[in-house]
Design a protein around this motif. Structure first.
Motif, PDB file in Angstrom:
ATOM      1  N   ALA A 168       4.718  46.142   8.706  1.00 23.89           N
ATOM      2  CA  ALA A 168       4.415  47.210   7.743  1.00 23.89           C
ATOM      3  C   ALA A 168       4.533  46.674   6.316  1.00 23.89           C
ATOM      4  O   ALA A 168       5.449  47.025   5.570  1.00 23.89           O
ATOM      5  CB  ALA A 168       5.348  48.392   7.969  1.00 23.89           C
ATOM      6  N   LEU A 169       3.580  45.815   5.944  1.00 19.69           N
ATOM      7  CA  LEU A 169       3.574  45.242   4.597  1.00 19.69           C
ATOM      8  C   LEU A 169       2.958  46.180   3.576  1.00 19.69           C
ATOM      9  O   LEU A 169       3.288  46.126   2.386  1.00 19.69           O
ATOM     10  CB  LEU A 169       2.782  43.927   4.591  1.00 19.69           C
ATOM     11  CG  LEU A 169       3.313  42.771   5.443  1.00 19.69           C
ATOM     12  CD1 LEU A 169       2.365  41.589   5.334  1.00 19.69           C
ATOM     13  CD2 LEU A 169       4.715  42.381   5.011  1.00 19.69           C
ATOM     14  N   GLY A 170       2.000  47.022   4.006  1.00 15.95           N
ATOM     15  CA  GLY A 170       1.323  47.919   3.071  1.00 15.95           C
ATOM     16  C   GLY A 170       0.302  47.239   2.191  1.00 15.95           C
ATOM     17  O   GLY A 170      -0.046  47.762   1.130  1.00 15.95           O
ATOM     18  N   SER A 171      -0.201  46.079   2.607  1.00 15.52           N
ATOM     19  CA  SER A 171      -1.195  45.371   1.792  1.00 15.52           C
ATOM     20  C   SER A 171      -2.448  46.210   1.576  1.00 15.52           C
ATOM     21  O   SER A 171      -2.993  46.263   0.470  1.00 15.52           O
ATOM     22  CB  SER A 171      -1.584  44.047   2.461  1.00 15.52           C
ATOM     23  OG  SER A 171      -0.495  43.185   2.571  1.00 15.52           O
ATOM     24  N   ARG A 172      -2.929  46.858   2.641  1.00 15.43           N
ATOM     25  CA  ARG A 172      -4.121  47.689   2.557  1.00 15.43           C
ATOM     26  C   ARG A 172      -3.794  49.169   2.467  1.00 15.43           C
ATOM     27  O   ARG A 172      -4.529  49.936   1.854  1.00 15.43           O
ATOM     28  CB  ARG A 172      -5.019  47.434   3.782  1.00 15.43           C
ATOM     29  CG  ARG A 172      -5.543  46.011   3.904  1.00 15.43           C
ATOM     30  CD  ARG A 172      -6.500  45.634   2.773  1.00 15.43           C
ATOM     31  NE  ARG A 172      -7.635  46.543   2.671  1.00 15.43           N
ATOM     32  CZ  ARG A 172      -8.740  46.440   3.411  1.00 15.43           C
ATOM     33  NH1 ARG A 172      -8.853  45.472   4.302  1.00 15.43           N
ATOM     34  NH2 ARG A 172      -9.731  47.300   3.258  1.00 15.43           N
ATOM     35  N   ASP A 173      -2.707  49.576   3.102  1.00 18.42           N
ATOM     36  CA  ASP A 173      -2.306  50.988   3.141  1.00 18.42           C
ATOM     37  C   ASP A 173      -0.866  51.105   2.658  1.00 18.42           C
ATOM     38  O   ASP A 173       0.083  50.989   3.449  1.00 18.42           O
ATOM     39  CB  ASP A 173      -2.442  51.539   4.566  1.00 18.42           C
ATOM     40  CG  ASP A 173      -3.876  51.510   5.052  1.00 18.42           C
ATOM     41  OD1 ASP A 173      -4.758  51.988   4.325  1.00 18.42           O
ATOM     42  OD2 ASP A 173      -4.110  50.993   6.158  1.00 18.42           O
ATOM     43  N   PRO A 174      -0.660  51.344   1.361  1.00 20.92           N
ATOM     44  CA  PRO A 174       0.692  51.365   0.792  1.00 20.92           C
ATOM     45  C   PRO A 174       1.616  52.418   1.410  1.00 20.92           C
ATOM     46  O   PRO A 174       2.842  52.299   1.299  1.00 20.92           O
ATOM     47  CB  PRO A 174       0.444  51.652  -0.690  1.00 20.92           C
ATOM     48  CG  PRO A 174      -0.958  51.191  -0.939  1.00 20.92           C
ATOM     49  CD  PRO A 174      -1.704  51.474   0.325  1.00 20.92           C
ATOM     50  N   GLY A 175       1.037  53.410   2.082  1.00 17.51           N
ATOM     51  CA  GLY A 175       1.867  54.447   2.689  1.00 17.51           C
ATOM     52  C   GLY A 175       2.566  54.005   3.960  1.00 17.51           C
ATOM     53  O   GLY A 175       3.451  54.716   4.468  1.00 17.51           O
ATOM     54  N   ASP A 176       2.202  52.848   4.484  1.00 20.93           N
ATOM     55  CA  ASP A 176       2.840  52.374   5.706  1.00 20.93           C
ATOM     56  C   ASP A 176       4.275  51.935   5.417  1.00 20.93           C
ATOM     57  O   ASP A 176       4.591  51.454   4.325  1.00 20.93           O
ATOM     58  CB  ASP A 176       2.048  51.201   6.284  1.00 20.93           C
ATOM     59  CG  ASP A 176       2.380  50.928   7.748  1.00 20.93           C
ATOM     60  OD1 ASP A 176       3.027  51.773   8.387  1.00 20.93           O
ATOM     61  OD2 ASP A 176       1.973  49.857   8.244  1.00 20.93           O
ATOM     62  N   ARG A 177       5.141  52.083   6.407  1.00 18.51           N
ATOM     63  CA  ARG A 177       6.525  51.613   6.305  1.00 18.51           C
ATOM     64  C   ARG A 177       7.035  51.325   7.704  1.00 18.51           C
ATOM     65  O   ARG A 177       6.438  51.730   8.707  1.00 18.51           O
ATOM     66  CB  ARG A 177       7.409  52.634   5.585  1.00 18.51           C
ATOM     67  CG  ARG A 177       7.525  53.988   6.262  1.00 18.51           C
ATOM     68  CD  ARG A 177       8.324  54.967   5.393  1.00 18.51           C
ATOM     69  NE  ARG A 177       8.746  56.147   6.134  1.00 18.51           N
ATOM     70  CZ  ARG A 177       8.031  57.245   6.266  1.00 18.51           C
ATOM     71  NH1 ARG A 177       6.825  57.329   5.696  1.00 18.51           N
ATOM     72  NH2 ARG A 177       8.492  58.276   6.969  1.00 18.51           N
ATOM     73  N   TRP A 178       8.162  50.607   7.782  1.00 16.37           N
ATOM     74  CA  TRP A 178       8.618  50.131   9.086  1.00 16.37           C
ATOM     75  C   TRP A 178       8.923  51.280  10.041  1.00 16.37           C
ATOM     76  O   TRP A 178       8.721  51.158  11.267  1.00 16.37           O
ATOM     77  CB  TRP A 178       9.823  49.194   8.952  1.00 16.37           C
ATOM     78  CG  TRP A 178      11.153  49.840   8.668  1.00 16.37           C
ATOM     79  CD1 TRP A 178      11.777  49.958   7.470  1.00 16.37           C
ATOM     80  CD2 TRP A 178      12.045  50.433   9.630  1.00 16.37           C
ATOM     81  NE1 TRP A 178      12.991  50.593   7.612  1.00 16.37           N
ATOM     82  CE2 TRP A 178      13.182  50.887   8.936  1.00 16.37           C
ATOM     83  CE3 TRP A 178      11.989  50.621  11.017  1.00 16.37           C
ATOM     84  CZ2 TRP A 178      14.253  51.532   9.558  1.00 16.37           C
ATOM     85  CZ3 TRP A 178      13.048  51.264  11.652  1.00 16.37           C
ATOM     86  CH2 TRP A 178      14.176  51.710  10.929  1.00 16.37           C
ATOM     87  N   GLU A 179       9.381  52.412   9.519  1.00 15.27           N
ATOM     88  CA  GLU A 179       9.692  53.543  10.389  1.00 15.27           C
ATOM     89  C   GLU A 179       8.436  54.072  11.088  1.00 15.27           C
ATOM     90  O   GLU A 179       8.499  54.524  12.241  1.00 15.27           O
ATOM     91  CB  GLU A 179      10.338  54.667   9.578  1.00 15.27           C
ATOM     92  CG  GLU A 179      11.715  54.315   9.010  1.00 15.27           C
ATOM     93  CD  GLU A 179      11.644  53.728   7.606  1.00 15.27           C
ATOM     94  OE1 GLU A 179      12.678  53.721   6.906  1.00 15.27           O
ATOM     95  OE2 GLU A 179      10.533  53.277   7.200  1.00 15.27           O
TER      96      GLU A 179
END
Length: 628
Positions: free
Chosen positions: A81-92
């Motif tokens: 979950a790096l969020g390179s393309r989708d900043p809303g992503d997270r590890w949870e």
């Protein structure tokens, strides 16, 4: 002729008590090492790197040349979950997607560990030289993979596993991690409570080997190659890891869950050598579409929202249904088409697929591929504590596809490579701390080269007990008997029959009648082992296959028995006679080695942590139509 049975197939398990001494004139080499790592793929390499960095010198052994492991066939990518393309992503959310895809049979602690660790593990691989694809801004590029809420899969074209293993091997070699190629382990030396080492043979010379160690790490892969249509190399994923662990006193978990990847090559068109070989999920992640012989984009009927990027079990069953109902191709598959994308884009993102199919006369930039489901991955394996790798047998640890817990009833694409490095690091740290408590250390990791010889391996003060030495010598005697077997059936023939039994009766769609038939046929197959014939010596392919047969039979029985026990459909386990999930069956099935064969018990599943449960409650979901 005596029957060959055991943890492998060839020992006389009913011989004298393990504590009795034996007399043998068989020569063998004895190697002492603080930590023995069995398996030289990504999981084994990352454990070894961590051990070395922590000041403990392991010995890594593998069945092939170093760097030639099944990891290289993991093509499409690795999740974080790096969020390179989708900043809303997270590890949870990564953890939530993994649990949802696993139908909530996963070990929540193992899932959280992988999801939480992965951003740092990706940055670590990047720092070690792995050449990830990049965005225009220079960030690590990420693509969609099936059933993921965001673009989370990092990649190196469609050769991610190969690039990752090269990076890990380079790192291990720069640290001077000792290794030994072309060694096959046939038995672990254990009394069921603690480890003393492992025995096997050098596949090039035939020499017998005893590795003496109180700490053994299994990183030997899964068991999907038991099926006659599979995506593995023939000599990999034969079940050695789980079978060795079960024989040593450890328990297995979730063995009924075998992942059938939706898109394997169809042998009737491309030839037997290519039958079942993986067509990476990256093709669908980059927008590939599935069509039946009537030119219908059939996933619109099965999953109109997620289409080709629904969970692997959903897509695999949809393809199977299309073929069964007569809408498959003349070669027994369906069509996968990426030709609507720009030619240069396809060549950039899927270079290996372009090259492979071009060699077979197919230009995927302008025409479709033929595909059908193939056995690809085993979610089940050795039951471990994911923080430590401990198996319940003192000194025996396991990592990677040999284990269970992270994936539950179905694996999220891109999580296999992630699991190998995410779990291996803390496991390596734990083993190093345990070993150092006993005062066995190295020089802290200074660079040196190692040619695989014994002298470069730090020795321990431990020695084999008389009980374990007797067990090792009986194993060598049994291997010698196996080598001399001159019956009527070859290992290759029996392995082919085993694969057909599993494909027909314990495959994508199962039922009570078929599973019971499979058990009966497995027993008949086991009885035929007494008539085995080995054409060659211990260095031959036939001898290797004979050992593989023993491992595969042990794991196959556990797989079929747990599939029979689970009277519901969940994830990759689909019962036509019980087509719905049963919430009373949201439990893990644990397998132990009982006196009458595999013994099965149920175990309740853990609860996700509050942050992960919050992400689950947010109900994130892939919007496939971003790709349209």
């Amino acid at each position: 002729m005596s029957q060959y049975t055991t943890g492998s197939i060839y020992s006389d398990a009913s011989a004298s008590d393990p504590g009795e001494s034996t007399t043998t004139d068989i020569d063998y080499e004895e190697i002492h090492v603080p930590v023995l790592v069995i398996g030289a793929g990504a999981a084994g390499a990352r454990v070894a790197i961590e051990l070395k960095q922590q000041g403990v010198e392991p010995l890594v052994i593998g069945k092939r040349d170093y760097g030639d492991a099944h990891t290289t066939w993991a093509a499409g990518g690795i999740n974080a979950a790096l969020g390179s393309r989708d900043p809303g992503d997270r590890w949870e959310i990564h953890a939530a997607d993994t649990l949802r895809e696993g139908h909530f049979l996963n070990d929540p602690a193992a899932v959280a560990l992988v999801a939480r660790e992965m951003p740092d593990r990706i940055r670590e691989l990047d720092a070690w030289g792995m050449e990830f694809a990049r965005t225009d801004e220079g960030a690590i590029q990420q693509r969609y993979f099936g059933a993921q809420s965001f673009r989370r899969t990092c990649f190196v074209g469609d050769r991610t596993g190969e690039a990752m293993l090269e990076t890990l091997v380079d790192r291990a070699q720069s640290l001077g991690v000792p290794y030994r190629d072309n060694v096959m382990i046939t038995r672990l030396l254990s009394d069921g409570d603690r480890m003393e080492g492992a025995v096997g043979f050098d596949m090039e010379t035939g020499d017998f080997l005893v590795f003496v160690s109180d700490h053994v790490v299994l990183a030997a892969g899964g068991s999907s190659a038991m099926y006659n249509r599979h995506s593995s190399r023939e000599e990999e994923n034969n079940g050695d890891g789980p079978a060795l662990a079960l024989d040593a006193g450890a328990e297995l978990l979730d063995m009924e869950f075998v992942q059938f990847h939706p898109t394997g090559m169809v042998g009737d068109r491309y030839g037997d050598d290519w039958d079942g070989r993986l067509v990476t999920e990256a093709v669908r992640g980059e927008g590939g579409r599935l069509y039946n012989s009537e030119d219908e984009r059939f996933m619109e009927r099965y999953s109109p929202d997620q289409m080709e990027l629904d969970a692997r079990d959903v897509v695999a069953r949809a393809i199977t249904q299309e073929i069964r109902e007569g809408r498959g191709t003349a070669n027994g598959g369906v069509y996968l088409d990426i030709s609507h994308r720009e030619d240069d884009y396809i060549r950039e993102r899927l270079p290996s697929m372009v090259e492979r199919f071009a060699s077979l006369g197919v230009d995927i930039t302008s025409e479709p591929m033929e595909v059908a489901p193939t056995a690809h991955y085993t979610m089940g394996g050795v039951d471990i504590d994911p923080q430590t790798g401990e198996t319940g047998v003192e000194g025996l640890y396991a990592v990677g596809e040999t284990t269970a817990g992270v994936h539950g009833a179905n694996r999220l694409g891109g999580n296999s490579l992630a699991e190998t490095v995410a779990v291996a690091k803390p496991v390596g740290q734990h083993i190093a701390e345990t070993v150092q408590e006993h005062g066995i250390t190295t020089d802290g990791g200074e660079d040196h080269q190692h040619d695989g010889g014994v002298d470069a391996v730090t020795t321990t003060e431990a020695d084999l007990s008389l009980r374990m030495r007797a067990r090792a010598e009986r194993e060598f005697a049994a291997l010698a008997r196996l080598e001399a077997a001159d019956g009527g059936s070859t290992p290759a023939e029996l392995l082919d029959e085993l694969g057909e039994i599993l494909w027909q009766d314990a495959g994508i769609i199962r039922d009570d009648e078929g599973l019971r038939q499979a058990l009966s046929e497995l027993q008949a197959l086991r009885n035929r082992i007494r008539d085995l014939r080995i054409e060659g010596d211990r260095t031959s392919r036939a001898f290797e296959l004979a050992v593989d047969l023993g491992f595969s039979l042990a794991v196959a029985e556990s797989t079929v028995r747990t599939a029979l026990e689970r009277t519901e459909s969940r994830g990759a386990h689909y019962r036509a006679d019980y087509p719905a999930p049963d919430e009373q069956f949201r439990e893990n099935l644990v397998v132990s080695d009982g006196p009458q064969g595999p013994a099965i018990r149920r175990r309740s599943v853990g609860t996700p942590s509050a942050p992960v449960q919050e992400a689950l409650d947010e109900r994130h979901e892939l919007d496939y139509h971003h790709l349209e």
